[in-house]
Design a protein around this motif. Structure first.
Motif, PDB file in Angstrom:
ATOM      1  N   ILE A 112     -25.309 -17.946  -8.380  1.00  0.00           N
ATOM      2  CA  ILE A 112     -26.417 -17.043  -8.683  1.00  0.00           C
ATOM      3  C   ILE A 112     -27.472 -17.765  -9.515  1.00  0.00           C
ATOM      4  CG2 ILE A 112     -27.078 -15.010 -10.034  1.00  0.00           C
ATOM      5  CD1 ILE A 112     -24.610 -13.597  -9.050  1.00  0.00           C
ATOM      6  N   LEU A 162     -31.243 -13.251  -3.357  1.00  0.00           N
ATOM      7  CA  LEU A 162     -30.689 -12.960  -4.675  1.00  0.00           C
ATOM      8  C   LEU A 162     -30.183 -11.522  -4.750  1.00  0.00           C
ATOM      9  CD1 LEU A 162     -30.237 -14.335  -7.392  1.00  0.00           C
ATOM     10  CD2 LEU A 162     -32.588 -13.758  -8.019  1.00  0.00           C
ATOM     11  N   TYR A 196     -22.005 -14.403 -17.125  1.00  0.00           N
ATOM     12  CA  TYR A 196     -23.040 -13.525 -16.585  1.00  0.00           C
ATOM     13  C   TYR A 196     -24.027 -13.038 -17.645  1.00  0.00           C
ATOM     14  CZ  TYR A 196     -21.074 -13.511 -11.917  1.00  0.00           C
ATOM     15  OH  TYR A 196     -20.660 -13.907 -10.662  1.00  0.00           O
ATOM     16  N   MET A 256     -26.823 -11.234  -3.130  1.00  0.00           N
ATOM     17  CA  MET A 256     -25.721 -11.736  -3.959  1.00  0.00           C
ATOM     18  C   MET A 256     -25.284 -10.669  -4.956  1.00  0.00           C
ATOM     19  SD  MET A 256     -26.851 -15.700  -4.621  1.00  0.00           S
ATOM     20  CE  MET A 256     -25.186 -16.301  -5.013  1.00  0.00           C
TER      21      MET A 256
END
Length: 241
Positions: free
Chosen positions: A106, A129, A161, A132
């Motif tokens: 990512i 994106l 994240y 994902m």
């Protein structure tokens, strides 16, 4: 004797941030040194085989070991420091490691998004994106109920994240790109990580200004959107990334 840890850093690097978050969650003291990657000092080039950050300098029993690559550093901290963030079950641990890799993918996609030179490329990268995060949303919906990736327990996946979602704070200040729209599980996770002290403390207070200036200076389609939106108040580019 307790190891002395020094994190060699950069103001904007998300891979540095994930390491800093892990150290803070573990309650491990560490020193942080920031380098200018556009003008790398000789000592840094001597100890960084890839010329990148993060580096973790570890003083142990009078000897120094330099560890590079963020995933290697995270695993080293799991093996040597208290308060593990990985699950103990090997099947769960493998799942977490896989989604950490997905997080790195990512980050690569985010880089392509903000670097896209044309509107067509920008739209294509935005769609990729968003897809994902659609896949991530399915995984979150099928897993434990939040607010963290693994339910109530903060893990290394969350450490990875947190810096990813920080980019979307910057993007949201520029425009409504809709990448995370219609993804309630992702949004809940994002908000929980935004409030986490370790995530907030992984960057300096001026990080939003530095990131905005970096995006503005890219010479990309996103840079042009920044200039078109509010050229009179666009942030100065004097800050070095």
């Amino acid at each position: 004797m307790t190891d002395k840890l020094t994190l060699v850093s950069h103001h904007l690097c998300p891979y540095v941030q994930r390491t800093a978050i892990s150290l803070r969650e573990k309650g491990v003291p560490f020193e942080r040194i920031t380098v200018d990657l556009a003008n790398k000092p000789a000592w840094f080039k001597a100890i960084s085989p890839l010329g990148k950050v993060p580096l973790l300098r570890v003083e142990h029993d009078g000897q120094e070991t330099v560890i590079f690559e963020s995933l290697v550093i995270l695993e080293f901290l799991e093996e040597t420091q208290p308060n593990p963030l990985h699950p103990t079950d090997p099947y769960a641990r493998a799942r977490h490691r896989a989604w950490i890799e997905f997080g790195s993918a990512i980050l690569n996609a985010i880089g392509r998004f903000y670097s896209a030179l044309t509107e067509a490329a920008f739209i294509a990268e935005r769609g990729a994106l968003a897809a994902m995060f659609d896949r991530l949303g399915v995984e979150l919906a099928n897993g434990a109920a939040g607010p963290c990736f693994d339910g109530e327990r903060f893990s290394l996946v969350d450490a990875v994240y947190g810096p990813i979602f920080r980019y979307f704070d910057a993007f949201d200040r520029i425009g409504d790109f809709g990448i995370l729209d219609g993804k309630p599980h992702v949004q809940v996770w994002r908000e929980a990580l935004r409030k986490r002290p370790s995530v907030k403390g992984a960057v300096a207070p001026d990080h939003p200004q530095r990131l905005h200036a970096f995006l503005q200076a890219k010479g990309s389609h996103l840079s042009e959107i920044i200039r078109q939106n509010d050229p009179a108040t666009a942030l100065p580019q004097a800050l070095s990334a």
